[in-house]
Design an enzyme around this catalytic site. Structure first.
Site, PDB file in Angstrom:
ATOM      1  CD  GLU A 193      -3.033  -1.083   2.162  1.00  0.00           C
ATOM      2  OE1 GLU A 193      -3.332   0.035   2.610  1.00  0.00           O
ATOM      3  OE2 GLU A 193      -3.609  -2.122   2.495  1.00  0.00           O
ATOM      4  CB  CYS A 224       4.722  -1.940  16.327  1.00  0.00           C
ATOM      5  SG  CYS A 224       6.435  -1.460  15.971  1.00  0.00           S
ATOM      6  CB  CYS A 266       1.690  -1.228  13.749  1.00  0.00           C
ATOM      7  SG  CYS A 266       1.944  -0.940  11.988  1.00  0.00           S
ATOM      8  N   GLY A 323       6.625  -1.773   6.495  1.00  0.00           N
ATOM      9  CA  GLY A 323       7.996  -2.239   6.610  1.00  0.00           C
ATOM     10  C   GLY A 323       8.916  -1.346   7.416  1.00  0.00           C
ATOM     11  CG  ASN A 344      -4.588   7.144  12.868  1.00  0.00           C
ATOM     12  OD1 ASN A 344      -5.184   8.167  13.163  1.00  0.00           O
ATOM     13  ND2 ASN A 344      -3.401   7.143  12.280  1.00  0.00           N
ATOM     14  CB  CYS A 351       0.725   7.008   9.987  1.00  0.00           C
ATOM     15  SG  CYS A 351       1.765   7.883   8.818  1.00  0.00           S
TER      16      CYS A 351
END
Length: 352
Positions: free
Chosen positions: A93, A117, A120, A160, A294, A337
């Site tokens: 993406e 993480c 994430c 990544g 987010n 993000c």
């Protein structure tokens, strides 16, 4: 016929000139090809109409190295997320983030991410492989093509860990600068931190901005959020950042995702300020980007209340640490993000 550099995207001007000469063509044909690849963004050599027809037909089967757009999602604020299909079927993406004066591309450096993480979405999908040079450059050309305007800034903040694909990422930075024309000072490389790699990066004579993802003000909490942090003590990471700033003269930005009730309390702000003061004792510049979380379906963390965010900023500024709350873009397009995710794969029927 002499071997053609494959893929073409990623080849330097001198390499393309040499290839043209090897084909019995004048060197300027290589210069033309360079312009059509990097400035016009061609997807096939059939599009290079300035080539003699016979030669164009002879080389048209060679791939440029562009990826296909599988899905395009646009948020209300104009942010666009692209799901790109690679030659081997993998998906990555890329995000295009427009403002009145800038067009920023958030590029991926790997398929998935091995850092895992805890908060994430990309970390939850696991790691597949490193991206190749043309696959990184293609992301920028795709955004440029879609928006119909030049990309001004590039941030390695997509899928990544860039420093686990360091050689290719540095190649990409140089090509973005030399071939596509993006200033190195407009390129940001974001890293969670990989032992010894920040020191290596400092020796590459680049002028990019380094953004270090801290996300916690102490080692124990950081290891909870970022499993790989157990191999890289926070004090050592900060020292490496200080050395990077002193060697390159470039400011390091520290990224800090605010997770409600986890790392956003006043005590965390004071600990963070104390930690960063270690790096600033020699007069080097530093800055903190605060990123309200987010939310994603794969994790239970929540976005902090705006009053909590403001108090965190106030605590940092009381301790002479400059901080900015990053504007969150593309929430409704699932493109901000930390939200690069496998929603497309989950929408497909059956097992893949």
């Amino acid at each position: 016929m002499s071997a053609l550099p494959i893929p073409l995207l990623g080849q330097s001007l001198s390499a393309l000139k040499d290839w043209a000469v090897a084909q019995g063509q004048p060197a300027y044909r290589g210069q033309q090809l360079h312009a059509w690849i990097y400035q016009k963004g061609i997807r096939s050599l059939e599009q290079v109409t300035v080539f003699p027809r016979a030669w164009r037909e002879a080389v048209q089967s060679y791939p440029v190295g562009r990826s296909r757009i599988v899905q395009r999602t646009e948020a209300r604020d104009g942010t666009v997320k692209f799901l790109l299909g690679l030659a081997d079927g993998q998906l990555i993406e890329t995000v295009g983030i427009p403002t009145a004066k800038r067009l920023t591309v958030c590029v991926s450096s790997q398929v998935g991410c091995p850092m895992a993480c805890d908060f994430c979405a990309t970390g939850k999908m696991g790691y597949r492989r490193n991206l190749e040079l043309h696959e990184i450059l293609d992301q920028v050309l795709t955004v440029q093509e879609d928006f119909g305007r030049r990309v001004s800034h590039v941030v390695f903040m997509g899928m990544g860990e860039p420093l686990l694909n360091r050689d290719t990422v540095v190649q990409a930075i140089r090509s973005l600068n030399q071939d596509i024309g993006i200033g190195q000072r407009h390129i940001t490389l974001s890293t969670v931190g990989v032992p010894r790699q920040i020191a290596w990066l400092a020796q590459q004579d680049l002028q990019v901005t380094l953004a270090v993802s801290l996300h916690a003000p102490n080692q124990d909490l950081r290891q909870r959020l970022i499993p790989s942090a157990s191999h890289y003590p926070l004090d050592t990471l900060i020292q490496d950042c200080r050395d990077y700033m002193l060697r390159t003269g470039r400011r390091v930005s520290f990224e800090y995702t605010l997770l409600s009730g986890v790392n956003d309390l006043p005590i965390h702000a004071r600990q963070l300020a104390q930690l960063l003061q270690q790096a600033s004792r020699s007069g080097v510049q530093l800055h903190v980007n605060l990123i309200p979380y987010n939310p994603i379906s794969e994790a239970d963390y929540q976005r902090p209340h705006p009053t909590r965010v403001r108090e965190f900023v106030r605590q940092l500024e009381q301790h002479q640490v400059r901080a900015t709350v990053r504007q969150t873009r593309g929430l409704d397009g699932n493109a901000a993000c930390g939200q690069l995710r496998g929603s497309f794969l989950r929408s497909l029927p059956g097992d893949l």
